[in-house]
Design a protein around this motif. Structure first.
Motif, mmCIF file in Angstrom:
data_model
loop_
_atom_site.group_PDB
_atom_site.id
_atom_site.type_symbol
_atom_site.label_atom_id
_atom_site.label_comp_id
_atom_site.label_asym_id
_atom_site.label_seq_id
_atom_site.Cartn_x
_atom_site.Cartn_y
_atom_site.Cartn_z
ATOM 1 N N ARG A 1 0.828 -1.207 0.000
ATOM 2 C CA ARG A 1 0.000 0.000 0.000
ATOM 3 C C ARG A 1 0.869 1.268 0.000
ATOM 4 N NH1 ARG A 1 -4.972 1.865 0.687
ATOM 5 N NH2 ARG A 1 -5.316 3.785 1.870
ATOM 6 N N VAL A 2 1.928 1.278 0.794
ATOM 7 C CA VAL A 2 2.774 2.466 0.898
ATOM 8 C C VAL A 2 3.622 2.660 -0.351
ATOM 9 C CG1 VAL A 2 4.683 3.529 2.170
ATOM 10 C CG2 VAL A 2 2.813 2.448 3.419
ATOM 11 N N LEU A 3 4.237 1.573 -0.840
ATOM 12 C CA LEU A 3 5.118 1.682 -2.001
ATOM 13 C C LEU A 3 4.362 1.703 -3.319
ATOM 14 C CD1 LEU A 3 8.065 -0.714 -1.059
ATOM 15 C CD2 LEU A 3 7.914 1.759 -0.743
ATOM 16 N N GLY A 4 3.150 1.196 -3.316
ATOM 17 C CA GLY A 4 2.404 1.137 -4.564
ATOM 18 C C GLY A 4 2.786 -0.044 -5.426
ATOM 19 N N MET A 5 3.484 -1.022 -4.844
ATOM 20 C CA MET A 5 3.838 -2.232 -5.575
ATOM 21 C C MET A 5 4.081 -3.354 -4.571
ATOM 22 S SD MET A 5 7.827 -1.610 -6.644
ATOM 23 C CE MET A 5 9.060 -1.199 -5.416
ATOM 24 N N ALA A 6 3.895 -4.577 -5.012
ATOM 25 C CA ALA A 6 4.133 -5.737 -4.157
ATOM 26 C C ALA A 6 5.613 -6.086 -4.170
ATOM 27 C CB ALA A 6 3.303 -6.925 -4.645
ATOM 28 N N VAL A 7 6.147 -6.419 -2.993
ATOM 29 C CA VAL A 7 7.538 -6.857 -2.859
ATOM 30 C C VAL A 7 7.514 -8.338 -2.502
ATOM 31 C CG1 VAL A 7 9.663 -6.586 -1.533
ATOM 32 C CG2 VAL A 7 8.308 -4.568 -2.139
ATOM 33 N N PRO A 8 8.216 -9.192 -3.251
ATOM 34 C CA PRO A 8 8.223 -10.628 -2.926
ATOM 35 C C PRO A 8 8.595 -10.853 -1.463
ATOM 36 C CG PRO A 8 9.307 -10.239 -5.025
ATOM 37 C CD PRO A 8 9.035 -8.894 -4.441
ATOM 38 N N PRO A 9 7.897 -11.731 -0.747
ATOM 39 C CA PRO A 9 8.143 -11.928 0.689
ATOM 40 C C PRO A 9 9.590 -12.285 1.023
ATOM 41 C CG PRO A 9 6.112 -13.016 0.010
ATOM 42 C CD PRO A 9 6.769 -12.550 -1.238
ATOM 43 N N GLU A 10 10.247 -13.044 0.154
ATOM 44 C CA GLU A 10 11.624 -13.445 0.458
ATOM 45 C C GLU A 10 12.602 -12.266 0.404
ATOM 46 O OE1 GLU A 10 10.879 -14.131 -3.950
ATOM 47 O OE2 GLU A 10 9.821 -14.486 -2.061
ATOM 48 N N GLY B 1 14.408 -1.051 -4.694
ATOM 49 C CA GLY B 1 14.576 -0.193 -5.865
ATOM 50 C C GLY B 1 13.376 0.694 -6.111
ATOM 51 N N PHE B 2 13.529 1.976 -5.807
ATOM 52 C CA PHE B 2 12.434 2.909 -6.105
ATOM 53 C C PHE B 2 12.218 3.039 -7.605
ATOM 54 C CE2 PHE B 2 13.454 4.941 -1.820
ATOM 55 C CZ PHE B 2 12.346 4.365 -1.210
ATOM 56 N N ASP B 3 13.250 2.657 -8.394
ATOM 57 C CA ASP B 3 13.090 2.703 -9.844
ATOM 58 C C ASP B 3 12.086 1.669 -10.335
ATOM 59 O OD1 ASP B 3 15.105 0.889 -8.899
ATOM 60 O OD2 ASP B 3 15.605 0.454 -10.981
ATOM 61 N N ARG B 4 11.740 0.704 -9.489
ATOM 62 C CA ARG B 4 10.752 -0.304 -9.883
ATOM 63 C C ARG B 4 9.314 0.160 -9.649
ATOM 64 N NH1 ARG B 4 12.975 -6.184 -7.733
ATOM 65 N NH2 ARG B 4 15.122 -6.020 -8.482
ATOM 66 N N LEU B 5 9.147 1.288 -8.999
ATOM 67 C CA LEU B 5 7.794 1.757 -8.706
ATOM 68 C C LEU B 5 7.044 2.016 -10.010
ATOM 69 C CD1 LEU B 5 8.472 4.289 -5.818
ATOM 70 C CD2 LEU B 5 7.519 2.009 -5.622
ATOM 71 N N PRO B 6 5.828 1.492 -10.146
ATOM 72 C CA PRO B 6 5.065 1.731 -11.371
ATOM 73 C C PRO B 6 4.590 3.173 -11.451
ATOM 74 C CG PRO B 6 3.721 0.567 -9.759
ATOM 75 C CD PRO B 6 5.105 0.633 -9.186
ATOM 76 N N ALA B 7 4.508 3.699 -12.662
ATOM 77 C CA ALA B 7 4.022 5.057 -12.889
ATOM 78 C C ALA B 7 2.510 5.006 -13.042
ATOM 79 C CB ALA B 7 4.675 5.659 -14.129
ATOM 80 N N THR B 8 1.775 5.550 -12.081
ATOM 81 C CA THR B 8 0.310 5.546 -12.114
ATOM 82 C C THR B 8 -0.212 6.908 -11.692
ATOM 83 O OG1 THR B 8 0.199 4.744 -9.831
ATOM 84 C CG2 THR B 8 0.153 3.085 -11.579
ATOM 85 N N PHE B 9 -1.429 7.213 -12.129
ATOM 86 C CA PHE B 9 -2.089 8.438 -11.696
ATOM 87 C C PHE B 9 -2.829 8.165 -10.390
ATOM 88 C CE2 PHE B 9 -1.694 9.477 -16.209
ATOM 89 C CZ PHE B 9 -1.228 10.785 -16.117
ATOM 90 N N PRO B 10 -2.814 9.124 -9.460
ATOM 91 C CA PRO B 10 -3.554 8.906 -8.210
ATOM 92 C C PRO B 10 -5.053 8.885 -8.460
ATOM 93 C CG PRO B 10 -2.775 11.169 -8.343
ATOM 94 C CD PRO B 10 -2.145 10.431 -9.490
ATOM 95 N N VAL B 11 -5.747 8.116 -7.648
ATOM 96 C CA VAL B 11 -7.203 8.041 -7.741
ATOM 97 C C VAL B 11 -7.800 9.245 -7.036
ATOM 98 C CG1 VAL B 11 -9.238 6.698 -7.149
ATOM 99 C CG2 VAL B 11 -7.122 5.530 -7.818
#
Length: 674
Positions: A296-305, A352-362
């Motif tokens: 929720r905070v990062l806007g992307m899922a991080v693999p649990p491992e 990696g913040f570079d992995r954050l997807p580019a999306t428009f806020p709702v």
């Protein structure tokens, strides 16, 4: 913080290319100030005191290159060979929660080349083998240390207490300093021998003849060190680390590491166990971390491992709590990690913040309408810039004597309780002092023609208000071959004010002669509309202009308008298009003799009151005094334009209107038609 690549390589496996190391670590939030001769200079932010050491940067490198085992050195606790030690007493555990010390037999001498060279590369001057080892441990582990000559400690004691009023200490830099009870000192049985966390004293320093020393390794409260350092105006490598927050678990490890180095150099031998005074050990901080919260905070899922892979080399203990969460024990050196979101930041940095997807806020709710004040300020800036003025931004804090002329008589400017200097002693009562100083600043640097404006806050005893100020010096018109050069005058600044009022849709604007403490006598006016005073304009008093740096005789014109008053008088009517006139106009010129002190605005007002509604405009096109004109009188010529939107006017109608206008002018102003 200067990180020596060869030194870092001993703590973590990193690439041989220094540029690669610098680039990859910088992507994790550490700005690189420079790379030179195998040394990387990192800019460490105030919230990361753990990275003011090679070991701290090594932990970051261990995550990047996947070699966590060698990144953290945790030396085991070890005892000395003899029982004769030093007595340590903590009188103020709030300011010093932990204090460790150990006695060494020492042979003071120069350091070997490898140690001196490594310190020099990290920006620290080599002094002798004892001091160099303490500096080496500080740069490697982030734990400052200090050595005392045991023979110079009265009673063989170290007492950690607050200074007594009036106590003095000559520090290692040779300065005699007066201490106060807010400062923490390290004292022997008789006197202070060091300022806790800042600097040691000259009387107990290690010298060439020292045979036995006490090595200090402690934790001091950050606020206490920061306060003492600031009050004494004394900044050291130790105080920089302590005031940001040290590692309360590091003092004994620092002593063990120092002993290893002493033994390696043959410089000292431990003569006592480590004395560790630790009255109230804190409980470890354990934070719950949720996978859903990370997403929720990062806007992307991080693999649990990835979570334990990242956090473990950084020093965190990660325990799997459930399928979607962990319990994370925070290491004592990470004083910046207090909440779940802090852990999420660590995961995000290294995933990696570079992995954050580019999306428009709702957007769940409609956006509010733009603030009318923002649009008004934008319009003011646009209009005044189009009028040839440049926007200025000046300080709200100004000198007292610069503010005084702009305060009402008997009123003092608002003083600052703790001014940085006399230059910033009071809050500005007007925008004009700053604008006038800016014009003078330009004038002194060869820019004679200056037109400035500023929209901002001014302050009085009644509170803060918004205003727009103008200042104009030098030429009244731009240099051009077709124009005769002339100096700025009252009507230039008046025209700028009129343009601004028209753009803000202010109704009929009047300029009424008035006096002011900062305006030249007879050359000032108030701006009014509908009986409401909007501001003041005119020539700045010559004495004020000269005091602020203008040459004698150079005229400066200023204006200041109350933005709230302007907003209250704005009509707010929508602009409407009008068709071109269908019927012709009739123009009549009128020349009259009136008193030379009569404002032209009064003449225009009288004409409008007597004229029919078909009068479209009044324009003054000539003003004459001289031969043929009686003293105290002036010839004023005006052009009146009449037009009806419904029909063509007749000459008789216009002549009748002119006769009525002349009659009123004669009656109210003693005018004579020429």
């Amino acid at each position: 913080m200067k990180i020596v690549h060869a030194w870092l390589s001993e703590l973590a496996e990193v690439p041989a290319d220094v540029e690669t190391v610098a680039r990859e670590i910088s992507l994790r939030g550490f700005e690189v100030a420079g790379v030179e001769h195998g040394v990387i200079d990192f800019e460490i932010t105030a919230n990361r005191p753990d990275c003011l050491s090679h070991q701290g940067i090594a932990r970051e490198a261990a995550v990047i290159w996947g070699h966590g085992a060698g990144a953290v050195r945790e030396p085991p606790r070890a005892a000395g060979s003899h029982a004769d030690g030093v007595q340590v007493t903590i009188d103020d555990a709030d300011l010093c929660p932990r204090y460790c010390a150990q006695v060494f037999d020492v042979t003071v001498g120069p350091s070997p080349a490898w140690l001196a060279d490594r310190l020099e590369a990290a920006g620290v001057r080599s002094i002798n083998n004892v001091v160099d080892v303490t500096n080496y441990v500080m740069l490697e582990m982030g734990q400052p240390m200090h050595a005392f000559d045991l023979e110079r400690l009265a009673g063989g004691r170290l007492i950690i207490r607050r200074a007594r009023a009036g106590e003095r200490l000559t520090t290692l830099d040779g300065v005699d300093r007066v201490l106060d009870p807010e400062m923490l000192v390290i004292a022997d049985a008789e006197r202070p021998v060091a300022i806790g966390g800042v600097m040691g004293g000259q009387d107990s320093e290690i010298g060439a003849g020292t045979k036995r020393m006490v090595l200090e390794s402690a934790y001091f409260h950050p606020a206490s060190v920061r306060r003492t350092s600031k009050r004494l105006n004394l900044k050291t490598e130790a105080s920089t680390r302590f005031e940001r927050g040290g590692d309360i678990a590091a003092p004994p490890s620092g002593l063990v590491r120092a002993r290893e180095l002493f033994e390696k150099l043959g410089a000292a031998e431990a003569r006592s166990p480590i004395v560790d005074v630790y009255p109230v050990p804190p409980q470890p901080v354990v934070i719950g971390l949720r996978a859903a919260r990370i997403e929720r905070v990062l806007g992307m899922a991080v693999p649990p491992e990835e979570v334990p892979r990242i956090l473990t080399p950084l020093g965190f203990q990660v325990t799997t709590r459930s399928a979607d969460g962990w319990d994370v024990t925070v290491p004592s050196f990470r004083v910046d990690v207090l909440r779940e979101v802090d852990l999420i930041e660590e995961v995000g940095r290294h995933y990696g913040f570079d992995r954050l997807p580019a999306t428009f806020p709702v957007l769940d709710a409609p956006q509010p309408a733009p603030d009318a004040r923002t649009e008004r300020d934008r319009k003011m800036r646009t209009v005044l810039t189009a009028a040839g003025l440049s926007e200025s931004m000046t300080f709200a804090f100004i000198e007292r004597h610069a503010a005084a002329p702009f305060c009402p008589e008997g009123v003092e400017p608002i003083a600052i309780a703790n001014p940085l200097s006399e230059t910033f002693a009071v809050l500005r009562p007007s925008l004009l002092p700053g604008l006038v100083d800016s014009c003078a600043h330009n004038r002194r640097r060869g820019r004679k023609d200056v037109r400035l404006f500023e929209a901002g806050s001014r302050f009085t005893a009644d509170g803060e208000g918004r205003a727009v100020g103008l200042a104009w010096s030098g030429a009244g018109n731009p240099a051009h071959w077709s124009l005769q050069p002339r100096a700025v005058d009252f009507f230039d600044i008046k025209g700028a004010v009129e343009v601004l009022c028209h753009a803000l849709e202010i109704g009929e604007v009047e300029f009424v002669p008035a006096s002011s403490p900062f305006l030249a006598p007879g050359r000032g006016a108030t701006v009014q509309s509908g009986g409401v005073t909007l501001g003041t304009l005119g020539q700045l008093r010559p004495a004020i202009a000269e005091a602020r740096g203008f040459p004698t005789g150079e005229e400066v014109y200023v204006a200041e308008l109350d933005v709230d008053a302007l907003a209250a008088r704005a009509s707010g009517a929508e602009l409407r298009a009008m068709s071109l006139p269908k019927f012709p106009s009739i123009v009549r010129d009128l020349s009259i003799l009136v008193g030379d002190a009569l404002p032209a605005a009064a003449v225009r007002g009288t004409i409008r009151s007597a004229a029919p509604s078909v009068l479209q405009s009044i324009v003054e096109f000539d003003r004459y005094q001289g031969k043929g004109i009686p003293d105290g009188r002036v010839s004023l010529s005006l052009r009146l334009t009449f037009r009806s939107a419904e029909r063509t006017l007749t000459d008789d109608e216009v002549e009748g209107a002119m006769a009525a206008i002349v009659a009123v002018l004669e009656r109210q102003h003693g005018a004579q038609r020429r």
